[in-house]
Design an enzyme around this catalytic site. Structure first.
Site, PDB file in Angstrom:
ATOM      1  N   ASP A 135      39.968  35.903  37.852  1.00  0.00           N
ATOM      2  CA  ASP A 135      40.298  34.473  37.811  1.00  0.00           C
ATOM      3  C   ASP A 135      40.885  34.164  36.439  1.00  0.00           C
ATOM      4  O   ASP A 135      41.424  35.047  35.787  1.00  0.00           O
ATOM      5  CB  ASP A 135      39.063  33.633  38.130  1.00  0.00           C
ATOM      6  CG  ASP A 135      39.410  32.316  38.827  1.00  0.00           C
ATOM      7  OD1 ASP A 135      40.274  31.584  38.313  1.00  0.00           O
ATOM      8  OD2 ASP A 135      38.830  32.025  39.881  1.00  0.00           O
ATOM      9  N   HIS A 192      44.294  34.920  36.542  1.00  0.00           N
ATOM     10  CA  HIS A 192      45.171  33.760  36.699  1.00  0.00           C
ATOM     11  C   HIS A 192      45.678  33.225  35.367  1.00  0.00           C
ATOM     12  O   HIS A 192      46.051  32.064  35.269  1.00  0.00           O
ATOM     13  CB  HIS A 192      44.442  32.647  37.463  1.00  0.00           C
ATOM     14  CG  HIS A 192      44.042  33.031  38.853  1.00  0.00           C
ATOM     15  ND1 HIS A 192      43.137  32.310  39.594  1.00  0.00           N
ATOM     16  CD2 HIS A 192      44.430  34.069  39.639  1.00  0.00           C
ATOM     17  CE1 HIS A 192      42.964  32.891  40.778  1.00  0.00           C
ATOM     18  NE2 HIS A 192      43.750  33.957  40.824  1.00  0.00           N
TER      19      HIS A 192
END
Length: 472
Positions: free
Chosen positions: A275, A299
């Site tokens: 993430d 991300h």
């Protein structure tokens, strides 16, 4: 005969005195080395060499005595075993409680041991200068089934109301997260990324709450069940030389998340996870991020998401510089939900290298985790955003620059200079995306961007409450 007896007696006393002298000399030398070792631990700013992980010896060495008067608290002296199976929670709590009462105390977690600790809150206030010296390995119970029924499944280790704490050393925090990632509610488990019903709480590994003057340095973190490090309502945070890893498919394993936290430095660290590398939530300001390597996976570095559930959010004075983002879904991102209020302002992304990143530069004011988010007129405003010296390669499935701004609250004063983004494979994408975004380029960019609107928008939605952030 008496003369002979006297001679033997004198010889005996001389031998005894010499032995006593040698013994005293040995004790003084040992004491000298012990005090030198203590000084090494109290040097909070000294960089540590990373220690290798080793299994505990078959016969554990005797723990050093509790040295409360000298400021060093070995967790083994308080009952912790470190065999990887025994519950060492009470030993760590006892060491914490004792060290908390002493200025410049050191809680020592020795190398060569693996300590299992249940979900726990380490509570302050403590005396100043407390050091948590991690050289061995600490870990939680192995998965949801092993978690105590009376223990929170939302967090593992919490440091609460502590001022001037250093968590440092070359040791390892092993989150043992795989069974948490495999819960049926996690998006990688269901068909086509869907989720299935069932319990979904997963613990944040390390959380600092309502604390100040914090240092986290040198730690290796792997396989966190959810967020690795989270800072809530903290101030004056220095993070340096962390090594955080988790598989790229591990859900919600943000490396470092900050919320309602100010004056933050995040330096010289490597984060590879599933993430956000770093995520910056509402209420954060004065944040300096430098020399990070993010990826592969994850991300990227994100501001947001902000404004969820019609909430107000303020973020300002954020700098990200001299960093690398590689093989990631996003590079540098600002994401807000529709319906929020407040502002993001004064953000600079400087000298960032992208290596095969799908969305190198992205502002998304329509952030939504489902397909049924309704349109809203209010929004968290985004203004004064600088992108300078952003270079590298991108994945052509998405445009390298994406500015999707609110219909009613446009993005303003976006500036770009020295942007050079080329496709990792395939043809150059010649149509960066802009929607209601105002700004300009100080130098020509690659690819060229002509979709930014010039000047300032004619009006701003009157109920956006922009003054809320500047007066908070």
């Amino acid at each position: 005969m008496a003369s002979l007896s006297n001679t033997l007696l004198v010889t005996f006393y001389m031998t005894f005195a010499l032995s006593l002298l040698l013994l005293c000399s040995h004790v003084v030398t040992a004491r000298y080395h012990h005090h030198g070792h203590r000084g090494h631990h109290n040097n909070k700013k000294q960089h540590k060499h990373n220690s290798h992980i080793s299994y505990p010896p078959s016969i554990s060495p005797e723990p050093s005595p509790s040295a409360g008067d000298e400021g060093i608290y070995d967790v083994r002296s308080f009952g912790a075993v470190g065999d990887g199976f025994t519950d060492d929670t009470e030993g760590f709590k006892a060491a914490w409680d004792a060290a908390c009462e002493v200025e410049s105390a050191v809680i020592h977690v020795p190398v060569g041991y693996s300590f299992m600790i249940q979900s726990t809150i380490f509570t302050g206030p403590c005396q100043s200068g407390l050091v948590f010296q991690l050289e061995g390995t600490i870990m939680p119970p192995d998965g949801p089934e092993s978690w105590g029924s009376n223990k929170s499944k939302r967090q593992w280790l919490v440091f609460y109301r502590v001022n001037e704490l250093s968590l440092q050393g070359g040791g390892v925090i092993d989150g043992r997260g795989e069974e948490w990632w495999n819960l049926p509610c996690k998006p990688h488990k269901g068909p086509n990324g869907s989720t299935l019903p069932g319990p979904c709480d997963s613990p944040i590994a390390i959380r600092f709450f309502m604390s100040s003057n914090l240092t986290v340095q040198g730690i290796k973190m792997k396989n966190s069940p959810q967020f690795n490090f989270r800072f809530d309502n903290c101030k004056n945070v220095h993070i340096e030389s962390l090594h955080i890893t988790a598989p790229i498919w591990s859900p919600n394993t943000d490396g470092i998340h900050i919320e309602q936290t100010s004056n933050v430095e995040i330096y010289d660290s490597l984060i590879s996870n599933g993430d956000d590398c770093v995520s910056i939530g509402a209420g954060c300001y004065d944040v300096d991020i430098r020399n990070l390597t993010c990826g592969p996976g994850g991300h990227g570095i994100s501001i947001g998401s902000l404004g969820n559930h019609n909430s107000r959010a303020c973020v300002s004075n954020i700098t990200v510089r001299d960093s690398v983002i590689k093989q990631s879904d996003n590079g540098v991102r600002i994401k807000t939900w529709q319906g929020g209020f407040g502002a993001v302002s004064g953000v600079a992304f400087l000298n960032i290298h992208m290596d095969n990143v799908r969305n190198p530069i992205i502002i998304d004011q329509f952030y939504c985790l489902s397909k049924d988010c309704s349109n809203r007129t209010s929004a968290v405003s985004v203004s004064d955003i600088e992108y300078s010296s952003i270079k590298g390669t991108y994945d052509i499935r998405s445009p390298p620059m994406h500015f999707a701004c609110s219909d009613t609250i446009p993005c303003t004063n976006i500036t770009l200079s020295d942007i050079e983004l080329l496709p990792a494979k395939g043809e150059l994408v010649l149509d960066p995306f802009c929607w209601n975004a105002y700004g300009g380029q100080e130098t020509l960019t690659i690819p060229p961007i002509f979709c930014l609107l010039e000047g300032n928008p004619p009006a701003v939605f009157e109920n956006n409450d922009l003054g809320y952030c500047s007066s908070s």
